[in-house]
Design a protein around this motif. Structure first.
Motif: not given
Length: 280
Positions: A74-85
């Motif tokens: 879930d944290l990874q999915a959130a980080a991707r929503r924030w635009g993290l690469r």
């Protein structure tokens, strides 16, 4: 590892120079958990709002505490929503002296993000420097970051109970809550037996910025911490404990987090409670 803090001037110079930095606005406080309205009124240019309650925590049973750590997926999915690469540098900030943004710093660092820092002094440091804000919501291109799968540096309540026998267990709450004089949120007042009290307010100067590493190191040494001493930190629900984890890291120590913290401990009637100004 990069230094955990960045100044407003350093961040501005990086952004002005074209450096790629993902900015995360982690405004949250106990009496006003939803920071979106404040974010929309004004945030650092390009900053993405992070919802602490739903993205940096999950809902759980009372004995897990008020802010259990999120599932890694879930944290990874959130980080991707924030635009993290993958490979991104990340700067987190709030308007509370780093008390809420430190949770994002801790989680992302513990999840393998190599360059994650906290804006020292937060939003006020940015605006005091005469730097601009944006309004509304940032447009985000979803990222593809992959978080690491190493175990997070955490302990459970059983380990916290035994910790004072071999290390130092730090209670990060205000002194009156540690003593058990008041308890505005959790079922019982007091502290984990054997814990020492280092309120997070002592990490900051009068401007809301962190005191220097020497002063931070002295705080922890006065509490009995040495480089060879296992150090664990907790607070009310695992949020502001990350602030002490950050301070300890700056000071050169390697802390672990009792993530359930007092909210988990006080919800378990089998756990003993100490009161007063001494560890007990």
């Amino acid at each position: 590892m990069n230094h955990p803090l960045v100044t407003a001037a350093e961040l501005d110079a990086t952004l002005t120079g074209g450096g790629a930095v993902r900015l995360l606005d982690v405004r949250w406080r106990l009496d006003r958990p939803d920071g979106r309205p404040a974010h929309r009124e004004g945030h650092l240019p390009g900053a993405v709002y992070v919802d602490l309650d739903s993205e940096l925590a999950r809902h759980g049973e009372p004995v897990e505490g008020r802010h259990p750590l999120p599932d890694r997926a879930d944290l990874q999915a959130a980080a991707r929503r924030w635009g993290l690469r993958d490979g991104d540098a990340v700067v987190v900030y709030d308007d509370l002296g780093g008390q809420s943004a430190a949770r994002a710093w801790w989680l992302l660092r513990a999840s393998g993000i190599a360059d994650v820092r906290l804006l020292d002094g937060g939003l006020a440091a940015w605006t005091d420097a005469g730097l601009p804000l944006e309004q509304g919501d940032a447009e985000v291109v979803p990222g593809d970051v992959t978080l690491g799968d190493d175990p997070w540096p955490v302990i459970d309540a059983d380990a916290a109970a035994a910790w004072p026998g071999t290390g130092v267990l730090v209670d990060s709450r205000a002194a009156e809550r540690y003593r058990g004089d008041v308890e505005p949120v959790d079922p019982r007042a007091g502290h984990v037996p054997g814990a020492v009290n280092l309120p997070t307010a002592g990490n900051l100067d009068s401007t809301g910025r962190f005191v220097d590493a020497t002063a931070l190191r002295a705080r922890f040494e006065e509490a009995g911490v040495t480089p060879a001493t296992p150090l664990a930190v907790y607070c009310g629900s695992g949020i502001t404990a990350a602030h002490n984890a950050l301070a300890a890291t700056i000071a050169g120590f390697d802390p672990v987090l009792f993530a359930g913290s007092w909210s988990a401990w006080s919800n378990d009637p089998t756990r003993a409670v100490a009161t007063g100004g001494r560890p007990g």
